[in-house]
Motif scaffolding. Structure first.
Motif, PDB file in Angstrom:
ATOM      1  N   GLU A 205       9.855  26.990   6.669  1.00  0.00           N
ATOM      2  CA  GLU A 205       8.322  26.907   7.721  1.00  0.00           C
ATOM      3  C   GLU A 205       7.172  28.585   6.995  1.00  0.00           C
ATOM      4  O   GLU A 205       8.432  29.514   6.957  1.00  0.00           O
ATOM      5  CB  GLU A 205       8.661  26.995   9.152  1.00  0.00           C
ATOM      6  CG  GLU A 205       7.122  27.798   9.933  1.00  0.00           C
ATOM      7  CD  GLU A 205       6.773  26.448   9.649  1.00  0.00           C
ATOM      8  OE1 GLU A 205       5.609  26.159   8.905  1.00  0.00           O
ATOM      9  OE2 GLU A 205       6.203  25.157  10.722  1.00  0.00           O
ATOM     10  N   ARG A 206       6.363  28.345   7.108  1.00  0.00           N
ATOM     11  CA  ARG A 206       5.649  29.591   7.082  1.00  0.00           C
ATOM     12  C   ARG A 206       6.285  29.506   8.417  1.00  0.00           C
ATOM     13  O   ARG A 206       5.948  30.076   8.943  1.00  0.00           O
ATOM     14  CB  ARG A 206       3.920  29.193   6.474  1.00  0.00           C
ATOM     15  CG  ARG A 206       4.262  28.567   5.181  1.00  0.00           C
ATOM     16  CD  ARG A 206       2.649  27.863   4.890  1.00  0.00           C
ATOM     17  NE  ARG A 206       2.368  27.708   3.617  1.00  0.00           N
ATOM     18  CZ  ARG A 206       3.331  26.251   3.392  1.00  0.00           C
ATOM     19  NH1 ARG A 206       3.767  25.397   4.516  1.00  0.00           N
ATOM     20  NH2 ARG A 206       2.814  25.458   2.349  1.00  0.00           N
ATOM     21  N   TRP A 207       5.604  31.808   8.477  1.00  0.00           N
ATOM     22  CA  TRP A 207       5.967  32.130   9.486  1.00  0.00           C
ATOM     23  C   TRP A 207       4.021  32.351  10.471  1.00  0.00           C
ATOM     24  O   TRP A 207       3.515  33.372  10.236  1.00  0.00           O
ATOM     25  CB  TRP A 207       6.359  33.789   9.785  1.00  0.00           C
ATOM     26  CG  TRP A 207       7.372  34.005  11.018  1.00  0.00           C
ATOM     27  CD1 TRP A 207       7.745  33.757  11.797  1.00  0.00           C
ATOM     28  CD2 TRP A 207       5.727  35.214  11.496  1.00  0.00           C
ATOM     29  NE1 TRP A 207       7.780  34.286  12.532  1.00  0.00           N
ATOM     30  CE2 TRP A 207       6.753  35.272  12.625  1.00  0.00           C
ATOM     31  CE3 TRP A 207       4.978  35.740  11.158  1.00  0.00           C
ATOM     32  CZ2 TRP A 207       6.322  36.063  13.940  1.00  0.00           C
ATOM     33  CZ3 TRP A 207       4.655  36.411  12.541  1.00  0.00           C
ATOM     34  CH2 TRP A 207       5.339  37.485  13.485  1.00  0.00           C
ATOM     35  N   VAL A 208       3.934  31.176  11.061  1.00  0.00           N
ATOM     36  CA  VAL A 208       2.611  30.225  11.489  1.00  0.00           C
ATOM     37  C   VAL A 208       2.931  30.050  12.898  1.00  0.00           C
ATOM     38  O   VAL A 208       3.514  29.181  12.096  1.00  0.00           O
ATOM     39  CB  VAL A 208       1.623  30.059  10.172  1.00  0.00           C
ATOM     40  CG1 VAL A 208       0.979  31.907   9.251  1.00  0.00           C
ATOM     41  CG2 VAL A 208       1.964  29.198  10.108  1.00  0.00           C
TER      42      VAL A 208
ATOM     43  N   LEU B 112      11.717  26.400  13.494  1.00  0.00           N
ATOM     44  CA  LEU B 112      12.008  27.598  13.273  1.00  0.00           C
ATOM     45  C   LEU B 112      11.036  28.811  14.099  1.00  0.00           C
ATOM     46  O   LEU B 112      11.708  29.759  14.020  1.00  0.00           O
ATOM     47  CB  LEU B 112      12.297  27.386  11.650  1.00  0.00           C
ATOM     48  CG  LEU B 112      12.533  26.343  10.570  1.00  0.00           C
ATOM     49  CD1 LEU B 112      12.934  26.017   9.458  1.00  0.00           C
ATOM     50  CD2 LEU B 112      13.765  26.469  11.695  1.00  0.00           C
ATOM     51  N   TYR B 113      10.221  28.651  13.957  1.00  0.00           N
ATOM     52  CA  TYR B 113       8.628  29.612  14.026  1.00  0.00           C
ATOM     53  C   TYR B 113       9.391  29.747  16.093  1.00  0.00           C
ATOM     54  O   TYR B 113       8.880  29.109  16.155  1.00  0.00           O
ATOM     55  CB  TYR B 113       7.507  29.107  13.980  1.00  0.00           C
ATOM     56  CG  TYR B 113       6.501  30.424  14.090  1.00  0.00           C
ATOM     57  CD1 TYR B 113       6.548  31.210  13.235  1.00  0.00           C
ATOM     58  CD2 TYR B 113       5.692  30.480  15.732  1.00  0.00           C
ATOM     59  CE1 TYR B 113       4.946  32.004  14.077  1.00  0.00           C
ATOM     60  CE2 TYR B 113       4.350  30.821  16.124  1.00  0.00           C
ATOM     61  CZ  TYR B 113       4.296  32.581  15.562  1.00  0.00           C
ATOM     62  OH  TYR B 113       3.888  33.073  15.600  1.00  0.00           O
ATOM     63  N   ARG B 114       9.276  30.977  16.068  1.00  0.00           N
ATOM     64  CA  ARG B 114       9.339  31.498  17.679  1.00  0.00           C
ATOM     65  C   ARG B 114       7.924  32.518  17.908  1.00  0.00           C
ATOM     66  O   ARG B 114       7.555  32.887  19.454  1.00  0.00           O
ATOM     67  CB  ARG B 114      10.693  31.954  18.309  1.00  0.00           C
ATOM     68  CG  ARG B 114      11.442  30.177  17.308  1.00  0.00           C
ATOM     69  CD  ARG B 114      12.869  30.006  17.826  1.00  0.00           C
ATOM     70  NE  ARG B 114      13.384  29.089  17.838  1.00  0.00           N
ATOM     71  CZ  ARG B 114      13.603  28.197  18.675  1.00  0.00           C
ATOM     72  NH1 ARG B 114      13.136  27.999  19.668  1.00  0.00           N
ATOM     73  NH2 ARG B 114      14.374  27.041  18.046  1.00  0.00           N
ATOM     74  N   GLY B 115       6.979  32.996  17.053  1.00  0.00           N
ATOM     75  CA  GLY B 115       6.859  33.948  17.443  1.00  0.00           C
ATOM     76  C   GLY B 115       6.980  35.234  17.816  1.00  0.00           C
ATOM     77  O   GLY B 115       6.418  36.077  18.094  1.00  0.00           O
TER      78      GLY B 115
END
Length: 238
Positions: free
Chosen positions: A81-84, A112-115
């Motif tokens: 995942e891109r970190w967006v 995967l991304y959680r901010g």
């Protein structure tokens, strides 16, 4: 034209499925994934699936969404995942939500991304993914630089992250343009009972052939060119 490379793949135990149309490629891959998920559901009562993002998988995702499955018993995550956030155009989560829309709300989704931060998100997702090992199906893609997932050539730790016994399941990485990414590592990807690689077009075929002779640190897909990998190739790049 010699196909010695195909013999080399088969000597490594790699299966090869070739189609001439993008429609057949997408449908065949969707049916293969669905069959593997059904088998897992029968044997274990649940199925764990990791999918790739990007533009190439869109026809496959559309076809997969039409498969008749007990989606409520399927656990779904991303290979990378891109970190967006999922509201951003480049988000792989957004892509899956859009093209698996008929079934997405029925699956057990693990983002995967959680901010938090790339490192923190990788740690959180990795801890949760430990309970998913081994995966039932992982669908990989490949870039023209030989990367797969978000495991890119020349990354300082790429050789470590490609190993089946690496300590972490999910890692924070950087793409070639230095944008932050999250990726499953070799520990998760090599664990998958069915490992599928989907590629299209002559350029990617030549990259794949070259990978047979390259070091995984310089061409990460090389780390996966062995059993039980199954390559789905379409000569039509469209």
């Amino acid at each position: 034209m010699s196909r010695a490379w195909l013999a080399a793949l088969r000597q490594r135990g790699v299966a090869w499925v070739e189609t001439s149309s993008s429609a057949a490629h997408a449908q065949g891959l969707a049916e293969t994934v669905a069959a593997a998920l059904r088998e897992a559901l029968v044997l274990r009562g649940e199925a764990k699936l990791a999918l790739s993002g990007g533009r190439s998988p869109i026809p496959f995702l559309d076809a997969l969404a039409c498969q008749l499955l007990d989606w409520e018993d399927i656990k779904l995550t991303l290979v990378d995942e891109r970190w967006v956030g999922s509201d951003q155009p480049d988000s792989n989560e957004r892509l899956l939500r859009s093209h698996l829309q008929p079934v997405f709300d029925r699956v057990h989704w693990l983002p995967l991304y959680r901010g938090l931060s790339p490192v923190q998100d990788a740690a959180v997702a990795g801890t949760m993914l430990l309970e998913w090992q081994p995966l039932d199906v992982a669908v990989l893609g490949m870039g023209l630089d030989g990367h797969t997932a978000s495991l890119f050539p020349g990354q300082p730790r790429v050789s470590e992250w490609l190993q089946p016994d690496v300590g972490t399941v999910c890692a924070a990485t950087l793409a070639a343009d230095e944008s932050p990414r999250l990726t499953l590592t070799g520990r998760a990807l090599h664990s998958a009972r069915r490992q599928l690689l989907a590629i299209s077009g002559e350029q990617k075929l030549q990259v794949l052939i070259g990978a047979l002779e390259r070091d995984p640190a310089d061409c990460p897909i090389a780390a996966f060119l062995r059993a039980p990998l199954e390559i789905h190739y379409c000569s039509d790049q469209a």
